[in-house]
Motif scaffolding. Structure first.
Motif, PDB file in Angstrom:
ATOM      1  N   GLU A 186      -5.971   8.535 -12.111  1.00 40.40           N
ATOM      2  CA  GLU A 186      -5.206   8.906 -13.929  1.00 40.40           C
ATOM      3  C   GLU A 186      -6.853   9.601 -14.674  1.00 40.40           C
ATOM      4  O   GLU A 186      -5.594  11.251 -14.678  1.00 40.40           O
ATOM      5  CB  GLU A 186      -4.979   7.254 -14.173  1.00 40.40           C
ATOM      6  N   MET A 187      -7.425   9.077 -14.552  1.00 37.73           N
ATOM      7  CA  MET A 187      -8.546   9.993 -15.281  1.00 37.73           C
ATOM      8  C   MET A 187      -8.453  11.789 -14.731  1.00 37.73           C
ATOM      9  O   MET A 187      -8.488  12.590 -15.467  1.00 37.73           O
ATOM     10  CB  MET A 187      -9.752   9.298 -15.839  1.00 37.73           C
ATOM     11  N   VAL A 188      -8.675  11.461 -13.155  1.00 39.27           N
ATOM     12  CA  VAL A 188      -9.397  12.902 -12.396  1.00 39.27           C
ATOM     13  C   VAL A 188      -7.954  13.711 -12.201  1.00 39.27           C
ATOM     14  O   VAL A 188      -7.969  15.120 -12.293  1.00 39.27           O
ATOM     15  CB  VAL A 188      -9.968  12.462 -11.571  1.00 39.27           C
ATOM     16  N   GLY A 189      -7.194  12.805 -11.257  1.00 39.05           N
ATOM     17  CA  GLY A 189      -5.591  13.428 -11.024  1.00 39.05           C
ATOM     18  C   GLY A 189      -5.249  13.656 -11.871  1.00 39.05           C
ATOM     19  O   GLY A 189      -3.433  14.683 -11.291  1.00 39.05           O
ATOM     20  N   GLY A 190      -4.664  12.321 -13.006  1.00 33.39           N
ATOM     21  CA  GLY A 190      -3.623  12.975 -14.179  1.00 33.39           C
ATOM     22  C   GLY A 190      -2.649  12.170 -13.509  1.00 33.39           C
ATOM     23  O   GLY A 190      -1.244  12.487 -13.936  1.00 33.39           O
ATOM     24  N   TRP A 191      -2.090  11.686 -12.495  1.00 29.25           N
ATOM     25  CA  TRP A 191      -1.140  10.775 -12.246  1.00 29.25           C
ATOM     26  C   TRP A 191      -1.017   9.271 -12.614  1.00 29.25           C
ATOM     27  O   TRP A 191      -1.964   8.914 -12.992  1.00 29.25           O
ATOM     28  CB  TRP A 191      -1.779  10.494 -10.117  1.00 29.25           C
ATOM     29  N   GLN A 192       0.260   9.134 -12.841  1.00 30.14           N
ATOM     30  CA  GLN A 192       0.466   7.426 -12.677  1.00 30.14           C
ATOM     31  C   GLN A 192       0.106   6.459 -11.995  1.00 30.14           C
ATOM     32  O   GLN A 192       0.386   7.031 -10.762  1.00 30.14           O
ATOM     33  CB  GLN A 192       2.103   7.448 -13.494  1.00 30.14           C
ATOM     34  N   VAL A 193      -0.077   5.796 -12.114  1.00 31.93           N
ATOM     35  CA  VAL A 193      -0.408   4.598 -10.886  1.00 31.93           C
ATOM     36  C   VAL A 193      -0.012   3.936 -11.066  1.00 31.93           C
ATOM     37  O   VAL A 193      -0.151   2.778 -12.298  1.00 31.93           O
ATOM     38  CB  VAL A 193      -2.563   4.678 -10.943  1.00 31.93           C
ATOM     39  N   LEU A 194       0.453   3.321 -10.107  1.00 32.64           N
ATOM     40  CA  LEU A 194       1.226   1.514  -9.996  1.00 32.64           C
ATOM     41  C   LEU A 194       0.128   0.571  -9.135  1.00 32.64           C
ATOM     42  O   LEU A 194      -0.177   1.751  -8.112  1.00 32.64           O
ATOM     43  CB  LEU A 194       2.533   1.770  -9.453  1.00 32.64           C
ATOM     44  N   THR A 195      -0.058  -0.600  -9.154  1.00 32.23           N
ATOM     45  CA  THR A 195      -0.349  -1.423  -8.510  1.00 32.23           C
ATOM     46  C   THR A 195       0.159  -2.051  -7.622  1.00 32.23           C
ATOM     47  O   THR A 195       1.003  -3.084  -8.755  1.00 32.23           O
ATOM     48  CB  THR A 195      -2.096  -1.785  -9.202  1.00 32.23           C
ATOM     49  N   ALA A 196      -0.812  -3.318  -6.901  1.00 35.46           N
ATOM     50  CA  ALA A 196      -0.587  -4.433  -5.728  1.00 35.46           C
ATOM     51  C   ALA A 196      -1.530  -4.953  -5.596  1.00 35.46           C
ATOM     52  O   ALA A 196      -2.332  -4.321  -4.918  1.00 35.46           O
ATOM     53  CB  ALA A 196       0.264  -3.914  -4.952  1.00 35.46           C
ATOM     54  N   SER A 197      -1.469  -6.150  -5.578  1.00 33.68           N
ATOM     55  CA  SER A 197      -2.562  -7.362  -5.052  1.00 33.68           C
ATOM     56  C   SER A 197      -2.424  -7.939  -4.186  1.00 33.68           C
ATOM     57  O   SER A 197      -3.634  -8.507  -3.258  1.00 33.68           O
ATOM     58  CB  SER A 197      -3.221  -8.248  -6.664  1.00 33.68           C
ATOM     59  N   SER A 198      -1.825  -7.048  -3.717  1.00 35.65           N
ATOM     60  CA  SER A 198      -0.975  -7.540  -2.097  1.00 35.65           C
ATOM     61  C   SER A 198      -0.085  -7.010  -0.816  1.00 35.65           C
ATOM     62  O   SER A 198       0.459  -6.653  -1.716  1.00 35.65           O
ATOM     63  CB  SER A 198      -0.340  -9.388  -2.126  1.00 35.65           C
ATOM     64  N   GLY A 199      -0.015  -7.130   0.142  1.00 32.75           N
ATOM     65  CA  GLY A 199       0.742  -6.283   1.411  1.00 32.75           C
ATOM     66  C   GLY A 199       2.459  -6.694   0.568  1.00 32.75           C
ATOM     67  O   GLY A 199       3.013  -5.952   0.928  1.00 32.75           O
ATOM     68  N   PRO A 200       2.887  -8.312   0.820  1.00 35.75           N
ATOM     69  CA  PRO A 200       4.126  -8.353  -0.419  1.00 35.75           C
ATOM     70  C   PRO A 200       4.684  -7.952  -1.168  1.00 35.75           C
ATOM     71  O   PRO A 200       5.211  -7.625  -1.427  1.00 35.75           O
ATOM     72  CB  PRO A 200       4.222  -9.833  -0.200  1.00 35.75           C
ATOM     73  N   GLU A 201       3.650  -7.523  -1.723  1.00 31.50           N
ATOM     74  CA  GLU A 201       3.722  -7.480  -3.849  1.00 31.50           C
ATOM     75  C   GLU A 201       3.391  -5.212  -3.605  1.00 31.50           C
ATOM     76  O   GLU A 201       4.801  -4.855  -3.974  1.00 31.50           O
ATOM     77  CB  GLU A 201       2.512  -7.440  -4.041  1.00 31.50           C
ATOM     78  N   GLY A 202       3.162  -5.519  -3.366  1.00 30.58           N
ATOM     79  CA  GLY A 202       3.103  -3.388  -2.200  1.00 30.58           C
ATOM     80  C   GLY A 202       4.236  -2.663  -1.565  1.00 30.58           C
ATOM     81  O   GLY A 202       4.275  -2.257  -2.133  1.00 30.58           O
ATOM     82  N   ILE A 203       4.842  -3.610  -1.051  1.00 34.42           N
ATOM     83  CA  ILE A 203       6.103  -3.576  -0.629  1.00 34.42           C
ATOM     84  C   ILE A 203       7.595  -3.547  -1.809  1.00 34.42           C
ATOM     85  O   ILE A 203       8.608  -3.544  -1.853  1.00 34.42           O
ATOM     86  CB  ILE A 203       6.684  -4.451   1.130  1.00 34.42           C
ATOM     87  N   GLU A 204       7.285  -4.542  -2.098  1.00 29.28           N
ATOM     88  CA  GLU A 204       8.268  -4.348  -3.574  1.00 29.28           C
ATOM     89  C   GLU A 204       7.921  -3.925  -4.003  1.00 29.28           C
ATOM     90  O   GLU A 204       9.312  -3.117  -4.724  1.00 29.28           O
ATOM     91  CB  GLU A 204       8.091  -6.254  -4.182  1.00 29.28           C
ATOM     92  N   VAL A 205       6.936  -3.506  -4.900  1.00 23.42           N
ATOM     93  CA  VAL A 205       6.981  -1.950  -5.799  1.00 23.42           C
ATOM     94  C   VAL A 205       6.969  -0.954  -5.215  1.00 23.42           C
ATOM     95  O   VAL A 205       7.478  -0.143  -5.958  1.00 23.42           O
ATOM     96  CB  VAL A 205       4.930  -2.422  -6.191  1.00 23.42           C
ATOM     97  N   ALA A 206       7.020  -0.974  -3.812  1.00 25.44           N
ATOM     98  CA  ALA A 206       7.540   0.599  -3.753  1.00 25.44           C
ATOM     99  C   ALA A 206       8.679   1.022  -2.990  1.00 25.44           C
ATOM    100  O   ALA A 206       9.317   1.504  -3.343  1.00 25.44           O
ATOM    101  CB  ALA A 206       6.402   0.592  -1.538  1.00 25.44           C
ATOM    102  N   SER A 207       9.811  -0.019  -2.872  1.00 29.15           N
ATOM    103  CA  SER A 207      10.843  -0.709  -2.606  1.00 29.15           C
ATOM    104  C   SER A 207      11.354  -0.049  -4.212  1.00 29.15           C
ATOM    105  O   SER A 207      12.157   1.098  -4.054  1.00 29.15           O
ATOM    106  CB  SER A 207      11.539  -1.503  -2.706  1.00 29.15           C
ATOM    107  N   GLU A 208      10.888  -0.328  -5.193  1.00 28.03           N
ATOM    108  CA  GLU A 208      11.549  -0.704  -6.491  1.00 28.03           C
ATOM    109  C   GLU A 208      11.205   1.174  -7.221  1.00 28.03           C
ATOM    110  O   GLU A 208      11.808   1.257  -7.671  1.00 28.03           O
ATOM    111  CB  GLU A 208      11.047  -1.471  -7.494  1.00 28.03           C
ATOM    112  N   GLN A 209       9.906   1.230  -7.101  1.00 29.06           N
ATOM    113  CA  GLN A 209       9.557   2.578  -7.932  1.00 29.06           C
ATOM    114  C   GLN A 209       9.387   3.149  -7.328  1.00 29.06           C
ATOM    115  O   GLN A 209       9.376   4.625  -7.476  1.00 29.06           O
ATOM    116  CB  GLN A 209       8.083   2.195  -8.263  1.00 29.06           C
ATOM    117  N   LYS A 210       9.325   3.886  -6.068  1.00 29.21           N
ATOM    118  CA  LYS A 210       9.456   5.058  -5.068  1.00 29.21           C
ATOM    119  C   LYS A 210       8.242   5.872  -5.433  1.00 29.21           C
ATOM    120  O   LYS A 210       8.441   6.882  -5.588  1.00 29.21           O
ATOM    121  CB  LYS A 210      10.797   5.582  -4.899  1.00 29.21           C
ATOM    122  N   PRO A 211       6.815   5.347  -4.906  1.00 30.36           N
ATOM    123  CA  PRO A 211       6.000   6.300  -5.132  1.00 30.36           C
ATOM    124  C   PRO A 211       5.974   7.909  -4.648  1.00 30.36           C
ATOM    125  O   PRO A 211       6.622   7.372  -3.194  1.00 30.36           O
ATOM    126  CB  PRO A 211       4.830   5.547  -5.152  1.00 30.36           C
TER     127      PRO A 211
END
Length: 126
Positions: free
Chosen positions: A24-49
């Motif tokens: 965020e600070m160096v790249g200026g990008w929006q960062v989404l986070t997930a603490s597990s594989g299943p959560e990450g799959i869900e976030v990726a499907s919903e948010q399309k990073p």
């Protein structure tokens, strides 16, 4: 460069926080986070990073298994994935490369250079 969204999937809170701050600070990008594989799959499907940084060693569903599930889903199959790993032996790197990931970033990474490293690996102008 702004406008890019990156999903960081890592079971370690401190790694997620450091990566998020760096990107965020160096790249200026929006960062989404997930603490597990299943959560990450869900976030990726919903948010399309625009890209995913994925930890290799996680409980429940490890990085390679999470990557396979992302690849099997048409909604997330085209998202570039960079593996974050402490396993940097050439055999490990070759095995990860054979999975079809975009790149590998070794842990521990330098927070001040992470955004530049990610941009170079993805071919993004920085």
């Amino acid at each position: 460069m702004n406008g890019k969204r990156i999903l960081v999937i890592d079971d370690e809170d401190d790694i997620r926080e450091v990566a998020q701050l760096s990107l965020e600070m160096v790249g200026g990008w929006q960062v989404l986070t997930a603490s597990s594989g299943p959560e990450g799959i869900e976030v990726a499907s919903e948010q399309k990073p625009d890209a995913i940084l994925l930890d290799v060693m996680m409980p429940e569903l490890d990085g390679p298994s999470t990557f396979k599930k992302l690849q099997d889903n048409p909604e997330t199959a085209k998202i570039p994935v960079i593996l974050l790993t402490a396993k940097v032996l050439s055999a490990d790197r070759q095995r990860f490369a054979e999975l079809g990931v975009t790149a590998i970033v070794a842990k521990p990474f330098d927070p001040m250079n992470l955004a530049t490293q990610v941009a170079e690996l993805l071919g993004w102008n920085f």
